[in-house]
Every structure is written in structure tokens, then in C-alpha cells.
Write a protein that holds these residues in place. Sequence first.
Motif, PDB file in Angstrom:
ATOM      1  N   VAL A  98      28.040  38.902  46.654  1.00 28.98           N
ATOM      2  CA  VAL A  98      27.663  37.767  45.816  1.00 28.98           C
ATOM      3  C   VAL A  98      28.833  37.507  44.881  1.00 28.98           C
ATOM      4  CG1 VAL A  98      25.978  36.882  44.195  1.00 28.98           C
ATOM      5  CG2 VAL A  98      25.287  38.530  45.915  1.00 28.98           C
ATOM      6  N   PHE A 117      30.452  35.716  42.103  1.00 24.63           N
ATOM      7  CA  PHE A 117      30.311  34.806  40.968  1.00 24.63           C
ATOM      8  C   PHE A 117      31.655  34.268  40.508  1.00 24.63           C
ATOM      9  CE2 PHE A 117      26.182  34.392  38.552  1.00 24.63           C
ATOM     10  CZ  PHE A 117      25.421  34.548  39.678  1.00 24.63           C
ATOM     11  N   LEU A 120      39.735  44.569  43.978  1.00 27.09           N
ATOM     12  CA  LEU A 120      38.454  44.700  43.283  1.00 27.09           C
ATOM     13  C   LEU A 120      37.260  44.642  44.233  1.00 27.09           C
ATOM     14  CD1 LEU A 120      37.531  44.885  40.308  1.00 27.09           C
ATOM     15  CD2 LEU A 120      37.069  42.445  40.427  1.00 27.09           C
ATOM     16  N   PHE A 130      33.262  47.027  46.220  1.00 25.31           N
ATOM     17  CA  PHE A 130      31.887  46.656  45.900  1.00 25.31           C
ATOM     18  C   PHE A 130      31.052  46.272  47.111  1.00 25.31           C
ATOM     19  CE2 PHE A 130      33.802  46.680  41.841  1.00 25.31           C
ATOM     20  CZ  PHE A 130      32.790  46.964  40.962  1.00 25.31           C
ATOM     21  N   GLU A 177      25.399  44.585  40.787  1.00 27.79           N
ATOM     22  CA  GLU A 177      26.690  45.055  40.280  1.00 27.79           C
ATOM     23  C   GLU A 177      27.824  44.141  40.741  1.00 27.79           C
ATOM     24  OE1 GLU A 177      27.033  49.210  41.207  1.00 27.79           O
ATOM     25  OE2 GLU A 177      25.219  49.671  40.079  1.00 27.79           O
ATOM     26  N   ILE A 194      27.480  40.997  41.044  1.00 23.89           N
ATOM     27  CA  ILE A 194      27.393  39.855  40.124  1.00 23.89           C
ATOM     28  C   ILE A 194      28.114  40.178  38.824  1.00 23.89           C
ATOM     29  CG2 ILE A 194      25.808  38.544  38.664  1.00 23.89           C
ATOM     30  CD1 ILE A 194      23.823  38.565  40.946  1.00 23.89           C
ATOM     31  N   LEU A 195      27.837  41.369  38.291  1.00 21.75           N
ATOM     32  CA  LEU A 195      28.430  41.739  37.005  1.00 21.75           C
ATOM     33  C   LEU A 195      29.955  41.738  37.086  1.00 21.75           C
ATOM     34  CD1 LEU A 195      27.845  42.676  34.104  1.00 21.75           C
ATOM     35  CD2 LEU A 195      27.908  45.004  34.929  1.00 21.75           C
ATOM     36  N   VAL A 196      30.492  42.352  38.149  1.00 21.08           N
ATOM     37  CA  VAL A 196      31.952  42.484  38.196  1.00 21.08           C
ATOM     38  C   VAL A 196      32.619  41.142  38.480  1.00 21.08           C
ATOM     39  CG1 VAL A 196      32.287  43.094  40.631  1.00 21.08           C
ATOM     40  CG2 VAL A 196      33.815  44.015  38.915  1.00 21.08           C
ATOM     41  N   PHE A 256      31.387  38.203  37.777  1.00 23.74           N
ATOM     42  CA  PHE A 256      31.212  37.349  36.604  1.00 23.74           C
ATOM     43  C   PHE A 256      32.252  37.715  35.546  1.00 23.74           C
ATOM     44  CE2 PHE A 256      28.969  35.784  32.783  1.00 23.74           C
ATOM     45  CZ  PHE A 256      28.738  34.497  33.199  1.00 23.74           C
ATOM     46  N   GLY A 257      32.455  39.019  35.373  1.00 20.77           N
ATOM     47  CA  GLY A 257      33.498  39.468  34.440  1.00 20.77           C
ATOM     48  C   GLY A 257      34.852  38.913  34.838  1.00 20.77           C
ATOM     49  N   LEU A 258      35.132  38.979  36.124  1.00 23.25           N
ATOM     50  CA  LEU A 258      36.414  38.466  36.626  1.00 23.25           C
ATOM     51  C   LEU A 258      36.538  36.968  36.359  1.00 23.25           C
ATOM     52  CD1 LEU A 258      38.991  39.047  38.233  1.00 23.25           C
ATOM     53  CD2 LEU A 258      37.734  38.450  40.292  1.00 23.25           C
ATOM     54  N   ILE A 297      35.169  35.234  34.011  1.00 23.55           N
ATOM     55  CA  ILE A 297      35.428  35.002  32.585  1.00 23.55           C
ATOM     56  C   ILE A 297      36.894  35.275  32.269  1.00 23.55           C
ATOM     57  CG2 ILE A 297      34.929  35.798  30.256  1.00 23.55           C
ATOM     58  CD1 ILE A 297      32.104  36.367  31.124  1.00 23.55           C
ATOM     59  N   VAL A 298      37.405  36.395  32.808  1.00 22.92           N
ATOM     60  CA  VAL A 298      38.795  36.757  32.526  1.00 22.92           C
ATOM     61  C   VAL A 298      39.733  35.664  33.043  1.00 22.92           C
ATOM     62  CG1 VAL A 298      40.632  38.386  33.109  1.00 22.92           C
ATOM     63  CG2 VAL A 298      38.385  39.226  32.430  1.00 22.92           C
ATOM     64  N   GLU A 349      39.531  32.553  30.884  1.00 25.36           N
ATOM     65  CA  GLU A 349      40.123  32.745  29.562  1.00 25.36           C
ATOM     66  C   GLU A 349      41.655  32.716  29.639  1.00 25.36           C
ATOM     67  OE1 GLU A 349      38.752  32.945  26.403  1.00 25.36           O
ATOM     68  OE2 GLU A 349      37.043  32.191  27.520  1.00 25.36           O
ATOM     69  N   MET A 359      32.682  27.252  36.146  1.00 23.20           N
ATOM     70  CA  MET A 359      31.322  27.616  35.759  1.00 23.20           C
ATOM     71  C   MET A 359      30.364  26.453  36.017  1.00 23.20           C
ATOM     72  SD  MET A 359      30.852  30.695  34.600  1.00 23.20           S
ATOM     73  CE  MET A 359      31.919  32.076  34.270  1.00 23.20           C
TER      74      MET A 359
END
Lengths: 449, 392, 342
Positions: C35, C37, C121, C125, C132, C134-136, C138-140, C142-143, C146, C266
Motif C-alpha cells: 500500500v 501512500f 525502503l 516492507f 506498517e 502505510i505508516l512508512v 506516509f512518512g516518506l 511527508i519527507v 517537505e 496529497m
Amino acid sequence: MTTFSTSRRGLLKGGAALGLGFAAPTILTSKAFAASYTNEPKGSTVTFGFNVPQTGAYADEGADELRAYELAVEHLNGEGDGGMMGTFSSKALKGNGVLGKKVVYVTGDTQTKSDAARASARRMIEADGAIMVTGGSSSGVAVAVQGLCQEVGVIFMAGLTHSNDTTGKDRKANGFRHFFNAYMSGAALAPVLKSNYGSDRKAYHLTADYTWGWTQEESIAAATEALGWETVNKVRTPLGAGDFSQYITPVLNSGADVLILNHYGRDMVNSLTQAVQFGLRDKQVNGKNFEIVVPLYSRLMAQGAGKNVNGIFGSTNWHWSLQDEASQAFVKSFGQKYGFPPSQAAHTCYSQAILYADACERAGTFNPCGVVEALEDFEFDGLGNGPTLYRGADHQCFKDVLVVKGKENPSSQFDLLEVVEVVPVANVTYAPDHPMFAGGDLGSCNAGV
Amino acid sequence: MIEKTSPRADRILLLAFVAAVLLGPILLAPFGAGYPDLLQKFAIFGIFAIGFNILFGLTGYLSFGHAAFLGVGSYAAVWSFKLLSMNVVPAVIFAVIVAGLFSAVIGYISLRRSGIYFSILTLAFAQMSYNLAYSVLTPITNGETGLQITLGDPRVLDSVSNDGGLPVTNLFGLAMNQTWETALLGMTLHFNAGFYFCALLLIAAFYISMRIFRSPFGMMLRAVKSNQNRMSYTGLNIRPYMLSAFMISGMYAGLAGGLLAATDPLAGAERMQWTASGEVVLMTILGGAGTLIGPVLGAGIIKYAENVFSSFNDQILAGFFDFLPDSLASALVWAASAFVGDGWQLTLGIIFMVIVTFLPGGLMEGVNRIRKWHEQRQRGNDLSSCSAKPAE
Amino acid sequence: MDAILLQILNGFDKGSAYALIALGLTLIFGTLGVVNFAHGALFMLGAFCAVAVNKLLSLDIVTLSETQTTAWGTPLEIRTPYAEVWFGEIGSVLVDYSVPLSILVAIPVMLIIGVVMERGLIKHFYKRPHAEQILVTFGLAIVLQEIIKAWFGANPIPQPAPGSLRGMIDFGAAVGFEAGSVVYPLWRLVYFLFAFVIIGAVFAFLQFTTLGMVIRAGMADRETVGLLGIDIDKRFTLVFGIAAVVAGLAGVMYTPILSPDYHLGMDFLVLSFVVVVVGGMGSLSGAVLAGFLLGILQSFASMNEIKQVIPGIDQIIIYLVAVVVLLARPRGLLGRKGVMES
């Protein structure tokens, strides 16, 4: 429970009762007890809270607001060239901080969300002891934070907020707005539109589907209909629609010859870009050139829309190309520090910080009720928009409004708008109980505690 | 998820939790998080995450629309403040009931599907709620501006006061914004009525969640996670169990939404946006899905980053580094400012990536590893011949 | 009738973007079971390839004017693009065509980004729970956004289409309508054709190449393919790379329609997941079909005639359709049994 003072920010007298006896020597007993209003500054400094969008769609606008605030703090503390403090008609400020206290500041991120903005403002008030909160880049946030400031008893000096509601339906005694509003945009724009496009026009509105969009649509439609324009249709578009093609194609064959875009920020950048892409500006309808109007302009938006803004009319609160002494002093001071001219958001935020500080100085206190009294019906000049009145009845500023047009041949990347007309304040003034602003109640000032 | 499940261990856990929550204003003050608003947010989002974990941690059903229940809870509570009374008790009860009913409807439909299809169904309902609340439903939700209390509200149960000030939320007269301040070792401690009201409900929520985890009902939900087909083959209808879990977790969200309004009487549509739903998912996974404490920790970290990291500006950073030589200090300020202030989301993104990469079970796995490592070292002292392998 | 035809065109145009994003996403979903994100972020990075190329081509030589000054008293900077100084006329043509030219840059760049992401990365996974992943990712995401924000700011950056592709085309006249009644921007038709070509290329690749066959086999049954002694991992890296390129190209070509900003990804993320799921997990044709379907329905729902009957329908149509489809067809339009149901 009898030992608890009934005041809101009382002090637990018996700190030892909580098992903190060991810390007794350091227990402060003076702070909350002697305070006569929220966050009364006791030391040698006074803290301002700058609440601006640092993430999200308005982050660049927020960054510019923050630059202006930093500049204002410098000037208040007697550093730098003084900027508009030199031209400001009130000479109460001496460049030694405010009431002899050095100005320091804390910052926060509104994220352009009511919740986040209130959380951030509460942090400044509760944890950092901010005596006032200022900033913001949308009406939703302004109304939310203004409500909070009224509840806790600090002053809110609104940043960029254009909805009628901020000083209309949602007006609050502790809140003040320097920025102009949707009604003023309509009143200022309409005569200019008439002289350029005639009085026999058919207008089609595309409106962002939330409260600001509605007040803007209502104001502009009323003002243009008064000229004899006909409103063909008013269509609501979802916030952040991105691609507006499905709303623009119906305009093509609707018989309208003017498109009014009641959008702001990214929505405006996208809808305008796409309207131009769909050839609206090259069209002839009813024997007239098709025209597009963007009632609320900002330089950052014009930058985002690029060449598409050429020749398009709109209104703005202030522009850096103004030639009066105050504007020039501000542009000089800001430009020398940052290397580019300030935006209207920066100008508003700078003015708000100076106006607040000046009001404290004149009132002789930071007490919000004193400040409210000093600001209400305060008349001043020398902050860039000519003679200005902070009306007491609704805490709205009344000053000249600029009608601008996208510049055909910009000389630099900042030179995107040209001022077409400075509409005198008399033409944009309305009664405090005007129907578009009705239903609000300032209430009484709240000093907290 | 290796957890001790003896009743004694549970009692210790509960006591430790109660102590940590009640001492929150003292424990968190050194981190700059000991002020009422953030303490309240910790407790409220803790409740939200605990509730979410009952659904996700136990059954593995990943709802991506839980913020909708938080949102309707908030709206219900603010309407209670506007129409009935500024007392928080009816508001919170009203919020839980409305969220419960709303989640019953959405759960009934969404639970017809599983896996990612379930996630998308819940997401779709939440996004519809958000979009409508922002625009068409403005008469009920006040749209973009958010629903606030005003002087003109009827408030039929409250006596009318005419001092022109907005009324404050209260618990039978105890104002939610009442704070007793005291100083300890140079820090100001804030003991806030609203926080303790939320804290007591957080403890209750935690206790209920613990009881659910240990109950036969909880076992049944876990069985759904491990093998749903086998459950159906045994002739058991799992839908009622799933729907109950969904509703319980929706009511937790409603409670959290009601408390948000109780501590700060405003309800905005953004509370229902998918990012808000995503946030509670992230809180739960970050802390450790399926663990009791994990979600509360995850909620704390995300809210801390959002509120405290974002507040560090260059002026504050310069203060941190002012013991260093000027050139070095300004270089450090420049480097650090990328990660705080307007760059706080960058830090959050990195935290997500690092934690999930190195601690697959979330923060609680880290805690468990440390505990195991500690136990093994103790055992290693006794039986030094055994070569202990680190948990992987 | 012309209004309806215009909305169909709008729908195809929107649908092209949705289909392209969903195509890459479902490749990753279907083949790798991840998945992702960060897929929206890949779309955004593609768009910023175009921005970067444009910025590079219009890099300026800055000279300080001796006579003119700015409003704040420093000498005025006069900027002349290098491209024009060096190549003259050709230079300005290059700047004009920066968006289509960016395709050439975006293909290798996005391929590298995709491969690095997968190797660095995502590959760790594959066997982890979806939550998990999704979490990783999504973090990527955002990074990545930014970083773009720090570099390019938060304001949208306009990317005009080349001058020759900027006008309108009388589409109605071509299909027998009155001249001038159905005119449509040329660039949007270009985008539609472009999407058509890319989608065709991806399908042809999967259908007619050996590598494509292996990937399709991997989508159907990963473990068996692995048992056959085929190094499936290396192929999967390539799949991720291809998905990144498809998303990136969709972003490059979309920039004249939507001025890119760092948050672009997003905005498309949730939508693209809805498209993939409505189409049916693991079905490439389903993703394309759902993309066009949702695009067209969204366009129709925005028509005044329909909004007057059901207020606010254009706000929720996508999600409403998703709910209806998923209730009527448990695995989406063309989904297969057993994919991503647990």
C-alpha cells in the motif's frame, strides 16, 4: 474547596497539599494573585504571539507575515530604520519597546485550520504568556482565533481575513481587523468595472463553497447589480477542486460576458489559469469582449497564476508600488532587510503589530479593556492607506481601497499588479448594522481573570 | 505483541497509568508540554486512539474514517452548549450517543466488506461527511468557520447572565478553563480543571479497553483477526461482534470529540477530513497497534510534534545555541530550523519512517525489547553460559 | 447537447489523470502487495521535474542596473536567461517547450527515484502488515513534500503550455456540431492522447514482453513464480520504477492544467486509492476504467442542472460512487477474489 480562589486563574494556596512541600521555597505566590488581567507582563519584556500558517497552502503568505512581524518587533524595540513608525501619525511609541518593556515574540503554525490555529494560540497564551495574538491567513481561522481570544481575555489583531463575518456576524470586542472586507471589495470594484466594461453586462459567478466565498459573492453581486449588471448564474465549487474545467465549460455557452471568480489562494490560481486556458479571454459574447474579474487579489496569487493575470481587475488592501511616504518607508525597510517587496499580508500584519503597541502606549496599560478603548474610534494616518478609522461599533478599519489590474509588462517578478484607482474611504463605508454584517454582537471586552 | 496478561500485571499497569496521567502536569512540564491545552489534547487524543485500537488492534479492520465520529461528537457537544447548557456532562453524553448512532449506521454498511474495501468504505463516508459539513450543511455546522457558542444562543437550562461576556464550559459550576498555577524548580505547573476532567475519562476509557481486551468478547475479536474464515466455518456469526466493536470505537471517538468541544467550545469540519482519520491510524501504529498503552504514546508524540516543534523559531533556536561561538551557532540554527518551526512536519515524517523501520511493532515493541534485554541480562548473570540472542 | 459533450471531454481529461495515477498505484498494489501512500508524492515529484527543467532553462544572468533602482533603494537587477544568451532564438523555443521537454528528464529521474525507493525502503516492507506499509510510505511522502517545499516554496508555480499548443480547437466541428459550439483547449486534448499512449504502452509491455509476462505471473501468484527459479525481486524493482515513471509523467504533463505546489500529491492520494479500489484490486484495466468513469461522473455531477436537484452532489459524487460500487460488486468493477481482502 474553600481555599481555591474563585477567579479563573487562581492559585492553589496550599502547594504542600499536593505533596510539593519540598519545593516550597520556589513556589511563586505573586504571579497569578496580583494579575489583574490575563498574562499581565511582570518582567522587563512583553510577549506578542504571532500565529501564522507555516504549513499548508498559505505557507508562503505566512512566511511573509512572519517577516513583517519580525520587522515590526525590531522597530518597536528601536532597532533598524523605524519603518512606518516614523510616518505614523500617533507619536506615542518611542522605540523603547512598549510601555518601557522590550517586545519579544513567540510563533505558531495555524496550518490554516481552525483547530490547529486555536491550539497554537492557546499554547502562546497558556505556556508562553502572550499578551496578544495576531496573524492568520483565512477568515475561518480569524473567526476561530478571535472567539478564543474573547474567551480567554487577550487582544486579537486579525491578519489577512476578508469575509464580512469577521467584523459582522462574528465580531468580538477583543478582536480588531485592519484588512478590508468583501463588501468593500464590491463597493470599490463596481464603479471601475462600470467605467471599463459598461453597465450592460451579464455576470457568471464561480464561488468557493464556504462562508468566505458566499459573503464575497453576495457583496459583489449586490454591487454589480446596482450598476445594472445582470447575474446569469452563481455556481458553487468545492474547496480545493483542483481542476475546474467542469465548472468553466458551462460558462462558455451561458450567454454571460463576464466571469467573476470568488476564489482565493490555490483555488483562484487554478480557476483563473484554467479559465484563460479555455479561451474565455479571447471570446466575444453579445458583441463584447469576454472579461474575467477576480475580486480579491494578492501578489502571491498573481505570482502563482503567472501571465494569466494580465489586465484582470481586482481589489487589494495595499500594494508596494504606492507612492505615499508611509508605504515607501515600509517598502524600503522591508526590502532592505529581505531583498524583495512586502506583500499586502505583510503590510497588514506589520500595521497590526504597530497599532496594538501604540494603543497600549496610549492607554498606558496592556489591559485588554484599556487597549480596546484606545483602539475604538481611533483615527490615524501614516500607515500606508491614508487617513484611517478603527470604527468602535464593529472594530473594522475604514480606509481607502485599491483597485488593481494585472500588469501587462511587469518589470520584475514582483511587479505584477498595477494600481488603477484608489477608491476613497467614503465610497466603501457602510453602516455597522448593514444587512450583510447584521446578527453580530461585540459583547463587552474581556480582560480574563 | 508480547504482554503479560496476569491480573496482577494488569493491576500494576493500570496503577502506573493512573499515576502517570494524574501527574501529567508535573511530568510533562520539563518538556514544555505541561500547559493546559496540550495536556488536554494528550488525554483527548489518547481516548481517541484507545478507541480506534479496540477496532483495529483487536480485529485488524483498518477504518480510515474514524475522524467522522470525532467530528459529529464535537458538533453534538457544541449544539448541546448552544441549546441546553454550558455544563459539559450533557454535552459529552450527547456526543457519545450521537457518535454511537452514526457509527452504527456506517458500521452496518461498511462491515459488509473486509480488508482494503472496508477501509475505502469508511474513508468514503468520512469524506462525504467532511465535504458536506464544509459546504451544504453549513446551517448545522457553520461550515469553514466552525460552530462556536455565541451570546445569542438560547441555552434553556442556564440562567441568563448579562455581563456581555461569553459563558464558559463548566462541570456543575467548575469552569473547565480554571487553572491553578504553581512553580516548581523554575517551571510553572498548570493544574487545569478541564485536563483533570479529560484525564479521569481517559483513565476510565483505558480501564474499559483493558477489560475488553481481556474479556471473551475481546478473544472473539482477536479470533476474527487471526482467521475469519475459520470463525465463519464454525457457524458463528461474527457480524454482531464486529458491529459492537465498531460502535464502541465510534463512541470513544465521539467522547473524544465531545471533550474537544468541552475544553474549547468549537467544532470545525477539518476534524473530519481524511488527514484527521489518518492521524489516529498513525498514532495507533506508531505507538503499537494491539497494545494497551501504545496508542496513548503515539497520540502524545504526534500532538507534541504538532504543538511544540512547530513553535521553535530562529529566535528560540538561537537561544539554545547561544553558548557556542557565533558562526557555529548560526550554522546550527540554520540546520536545526529545517526540522522545527515551519519544518516540523519533516521531523514527524522522519519519526514515522525510523520507528516503523526499526521497531515494526511501534514504540511498545521498543519498550518490550528493552524489558526483554534487561531480563535477559539479569538471567545472563545467573546463567552466563547461555548465549542470549537479541530479539529480532 | 454541446454542454454534455463538453462535460464528457472534461471527464475524459480528468479521467486521464486519475487513470494514470491509479495505473501505477495498482501495479505496485497488485504485483508487490504494497500500500504505497507515497504514490501521490511521485506524481508531485514528476510535476516538479517540469518546474525544475523550466527553472534551469530560464536561469538568469543577473546584472545590476546602473541607472534604475528598486523601491527600497538597491540597484535594479536585470535578468536575461542563459538559454537566450547562448542559443538565441532556439533558446527561447527551448524555454517555451519546457513542459514536453521535461518528459525526457522525468523518465530517467523518476526511474532512479523509484528504484532507490524500492531498494532502499519498500523492499523491507513486502512481508509487513499493510498498516506498517502505510505508516512508512506516509512518512516518506511527508519527507518528500517537505523537501520540495523547502526548495521551491509553498506557492503554486505556473508552467505554461508551449505557445503552439495553448490555443483552442473546434472539437464540435470535427464531429458534426455547429462550428464554435464545442471548442476545447488543445493542451487538454494533448494530455488525453498522451495518457492514452502511456496506458497503451504499459499494457503492451505487460502483454507482449517476456518481462511483462513474468510480472503478470507474479501478480497472479507470486510464490510459485519465485519457486520457478525466476529472480522475482529484480523484476519487482523494475515494476516499482515503471510505476514511478508513469506517475511522474502524469505529473509532468499535468502542470499546465494545474500549477504545481508541494501539496499536489496529497490532494490526489485519497482519490487515486478510491479509483484503484473501485476498479478492483490488482486489475490494471479496472483502474483505467474506474479512472475514466469517476472523471466523467464527477464532471456530470458538477452541472448546474444536476446540482439544483441534489445540492452538494459534486462534493461527494466520487465517494458516493465508491460506496455504491463496493456494495454492489464486493471486489470493485474488475477485481479478482482474494486480493487484499485481509
